[in-house]
Design a protein around this motif. Structure first.
Motif, PDB file in Angstrom:
ATOM      1  N   MET A 150       0.850  -1.181   0.000  1.00  0.00           N
ATOM      2  CA  MET A 150       0.000   0.000   0.000  1.00  0.00           C
ATOM      3  C   MET A 150       0.888   1.235   0.000  1.00  0.00           C
ATOM      4  N   LYS A 151       0.665   2.102  -0.979  1.00  0.00           N
ATOM      5  CA  LYS A 151       1.391   3.362  -1.082  1.00  0.00           C
ATOM      6  C   LYS A 151       0.655   4.455  -0.312  1.00  0.00           C
ATOM      7  N   SER A 152      -0.657   4.464  -0.468  1.00  0.00           N
ATOM      8  CA  SER A 152      -1.462   5.479   0.207  1.00  0.00           C
ATOM      9  C   SER A 152      -2.908   5.025   0.296  1.00  0.00           C
ATOM     10  N   LYS A 153      -3.632   5.680   1.229  1.00  0.00           N
ATOM     11  CA  LYS A 153      -5.038   5.316   1.439  1.00  0.00           C
ATOM     12  C   LYS A 153      -5.798   6.534   1.943  1.00  0.00           C
ATOM     13  N   ILE A 154      -6.988   6.721   1.395  1.00  0.00           N
ATOM     14  CA  ILE A 154      -7.955   7.675   1.943  1.00  0.00           C
ATOM     15  C   ILE A 154      -9.010   6.801   2.603  1.00  0.00           C
ATOM     16  N   HIS A 155      -9.061   6.860   3.927  1.00  0.00           N
ATOM     17  CA  HIS A 155      -9.867   5.922   4.704  1.00  0.00           C
ATOM     18  C   HIS A 155     -11.227   6.500   5.064  1.00  0.00           C
ATOM     19  N   ARG A 156     -12.269   5.848   4.607  1.00  0.00           N
ATOM     20  CA  ARG A 156     -13.652   6.177   4.967  1.00  0.00           C
ATOM     21  C   ARG A 156     -14.075   7.582   4.537  1.00  0.00           C
ATOM     22  N   VAL A 157     -14.182   7.754   3.224  1.00  0.00           N
ATOM     23  CA  VAL A 157     -14.774   8.981   2.690  1.00  0.00           C
ATOM     24  C   VAL A 157     -16.178   8.654   2.191  1.00  0.00           C
ATOM     25  N   ARG A 158     -16.996   9.688   2.148  1.00  0.00           N
ATOM     26  CA  ARG A 158     -18.389   9.528   1.740  1.00  0.00           C
ATOM     27  C   ARG A 158     -18.529   9.866   0.255  1.00  0.00           C
ATOM     28  N   VAL A 159     -19.211   8.998  -0.492  1.00  0.00           N
ATOM     29  CA  VAL A 159     -19.481   9.257  -1.905  1.00  0.00           C
ATOM     30  C   VAL A 159     -20.459  10.430  -1.992  1.00  0.00           C
ATOM     31  N   THR A 160     -20.085  11.464  -2.745  1.00  0.00           N
ATOM     32  CA  THR A 160     -20.936  12.652  -2.886  1.00  0.00           C
ATOM     33  C   THR A 160     -21.695  12.677  -4.209  1.00  0.00           C
ATOM     34  N   ILE A 162     -11.734  12.944  -7.183  1.00  0.00           N
ATOM     35  CA  ILE A 162     -11.371  13.125  -5.775  1.00  0.00           C
ATOM     36  C   ILE A 162     -10.943  14.566  -5.543  1.00  0.00           C
ATOM     37  N   ASP A 163     -11.450  15.173  -4.474  1.00  0.00           N
ATOM     38  CA  ASP A 163     -11.032  16.507  -4.055  1.00  0.00           C
ATOM     39  C   ASP A 163      -9.501  16.581  -4.073  1.00  0.00           C
ATOM     40  N   GLU A 164      -8.971  17.611  -4.728  1.00  0.00           N
ATOM     41  CA  GLU A 164      -7.518  17.746  -4.865  1.00  0.00           C
ATOM     42  C   GLU A 164      -6.797  17.851  -3.521  1.00  0.00           C
ATOM     43  N   ASP A 165      -7.432  18.402  -2.504  1.00  0.00           N
ATOM     44  CA  ASP A 165      -6.818  18.440  -1.168  1.00  0.00           C
ATOM     45  C   ASP A 165      -6.574  17.027  -0.646  1.00  0.00           C
ATOM     46  N   LEU A 166      -7.559  16.143  -0.835  1.00  0.00           N
ATOM     47  CA  LEU A 166      -7.410  14.759  -0.394  1.00  0.00           C
ATOM     48  C   LEU A 166      -6.339  14.041  -1.222  1.00  0.00           C
ATOM     49  N   MET A 167      -6.327  14.315  -2.530  1.00  0.00           N
ATOM     50  CA  MET A 167      -5.300  13.719  -3.395  1.00  0.00           C
ATOM     51  C   MET A 167      -3.903  14.096  -2.910  1.00  0.00           C
ATOM     52  N   ASP A 168      -3.690  15.385  -2.656  1.00  0.00           N
ATOM     53  CA  ASP A 168      -2.374  15.856  -2.202  1.00  0.00           C
ATOM     54  C   ASP A 168      -1.981  15.207  -0.884  1.00  0.00           C
ATOM     55  N   ALA A 169      -2.922  15.157   0.051  1.00  0.00           N
ATOM     56  CA  ALA A 169      -2.626  14.598   1.372  1.00  0.00           C
ATOM     57  C   ALA A 169      -2.251  13.118   1.282  1.00  0.00           C
ATOM     58  N   ALA A 170      -2.864  12.405   0.337  1.00  0.00           N
ATOM     59  CA  ALA A 170      -2.593  10.978   0.178  1.00  0.00           C
ATOM     60  C   ALA A 170      -1.473  10.697  -0.823  1.00  0.00           C
ATOM     61  N   GLY A 171      -0.975  11.737  -1.479  1.00  0.00           N
ATOM     62  CA  GLY A 171       0.074  11.531  -2.463  1.00  0.00           C
ATOM     63  C   GLY A 171      -0.424  10.882  -3.743  1.00  0.00           C
ATOM     64  N   LEU A 172      -1.692  11.087  -4.086  1.00  0.00           N
ATOM     65  CA  LEU A 172      -2.249  10.548  -5.322  1.00  0.00           C
ATOM     66  C   LEU A 172      -2.043  11.539  -6.459  1.00  0.00           C
ATOM     67  N   ILE A 173      -1.858  11.025  -7.664  1.00  0.00           N
ATOM     68  CA  ILE A 173      -1.740  11.894  -8.835  1.00  0.00           C
ATOM     69  C   ILE A 173      -2.836  11.548  -9.837  1.00  0.00           C
ATOM     70  N   GLU A 174      -3.180  12.530 -10.651  1.00  0.00           N
ATOM     71  CA  GLU A 174      -4.224  12.320 -11.641  1.00  0.00           C
ATOM     72  C   GLU A 174      -3.853  11.158 -12.566  1.00  0.00           C
ATOM     73  N   ASN A 175      -4.822  10.341 -12.880  1.00  0.00           N
ATOM     74  CA  ASN A 175      -4.696   9.154 -13.729  1.00  0.00           C
ATOM     75  C   ASN A 175      -4.054   7.959 -13.037  1.00  0.00           C
ATOM     76  N   GLU A 176      -3.706   8.080 -11.761  1.00  0.00           N
ATOM     77  CA  GLU A 176      -3.140   6.952 -11.022  1.00  0.00           C
ATOM     78  C   GLU A 176      -4.222   5.898 -10.775  1.00  0.00           C
ATOM     79  N   GLN A 177      -3.838   4.640 -10.878  1.00  0.00           N
ATOM     80  CA  GLN A 177      -4.764   3.544 -10.594  1.00  0.00           C
ATOM     81  C   GLN A 177      -5.031   3.461  -9.093  1.00  0.00           C
ATOM     82  N   LYS A 211       1.149   6.898   3.111  1.00  0.00           N
ATOM     83  CA  LYS A 211       0.361   8.060   3.524  1.00  0.00           C
ATOM     84  C   LYS A 211      -1.075   7.588   3.716  1.00  0.00           C
ATOM     85  N   VAL A 212      -1.611   7.813   4.909  1.00  0.00           N
ATOM     86  CA  VAL A 212      -2.981   7.424   5.218  1.00  0.00           C
ATOM     87  C   VAL A 212      -3.725   8.664   5.679  1.00  0.00           C
ATOM     88  N   VAL A 213      -4.854   8.930   5.040  1.00  0.00           N
ATOM     89  CA  VAL A 213      -5.645  10.132   5.308  1.00  0.00           C
ATOM     90  C   VAL A 213      -6.976   9.704   5.933  1.00  0.00           C
TER      91      VAL A 213
END
Length: 112
Positions: free
Chosen positions: A1-11, A23-38, A99-101
């Motif tokens: 596991m590289k990163s995880k956003i734990h328990r977010v609500r589908v909007t 995904i909200d860009e703030d959450l992406m940054d905090a988790a180290g996710l980049i656009e188009n990442e699987q 990174k776990v958010v």
């Protein structure tokens, strides 16, 4: 596991869209996710699991939107976990810290 956003609500769930998860860009940054990442999505409400890719959502919006066929796997209000994986050597993996958010109930970052 590289990163995880734990328990977010589908909007949102947008069936008539090219498949992905927005995904909200703030959450992406905090988790180290980049656009188009699987990413792997796990739905806590119904047990569904799927693999898709990330689309950058409006910063600060709290958006978690399943798009295309993925929209059939969750309903607005469902709680999901978003997980990204990476490949590391055994040596790198022995010291790697993912990174776990843990967002709040409105999918906003919790500042400690």
């Amino acid at each position: 596991m590289k990163s995880k956003i734990h328990r977010v609500r589908v909007t949102q769930a947008e069936l008539n869209y090219v498949g992905s998860i927005t995904i909200d860009e703030d959450l992406m940054d905090a988790a180290g996710l980049i656009e188009n990442e699987q990413v792997h999505i796990v739905n806590n409400n119904n047990g569904e699991r799927l693999i898709t890719y990330v689309i950058k959502g409006e910063r600060g919006s709290g958006i978690i939107c399943l798009n295309g066929a993925a929209a059939r796997k969750a309903q607005v209000g469902d709680i999901v976990i978003i997980i990204a994986y990476g490949s590391l050597s055994t040596e790198e993996a022995s010291t790697f810290k993912p990174k776990v958010v843990f967002p709040d109930d409105d999918n906003r970052l919790v500042i400690a």
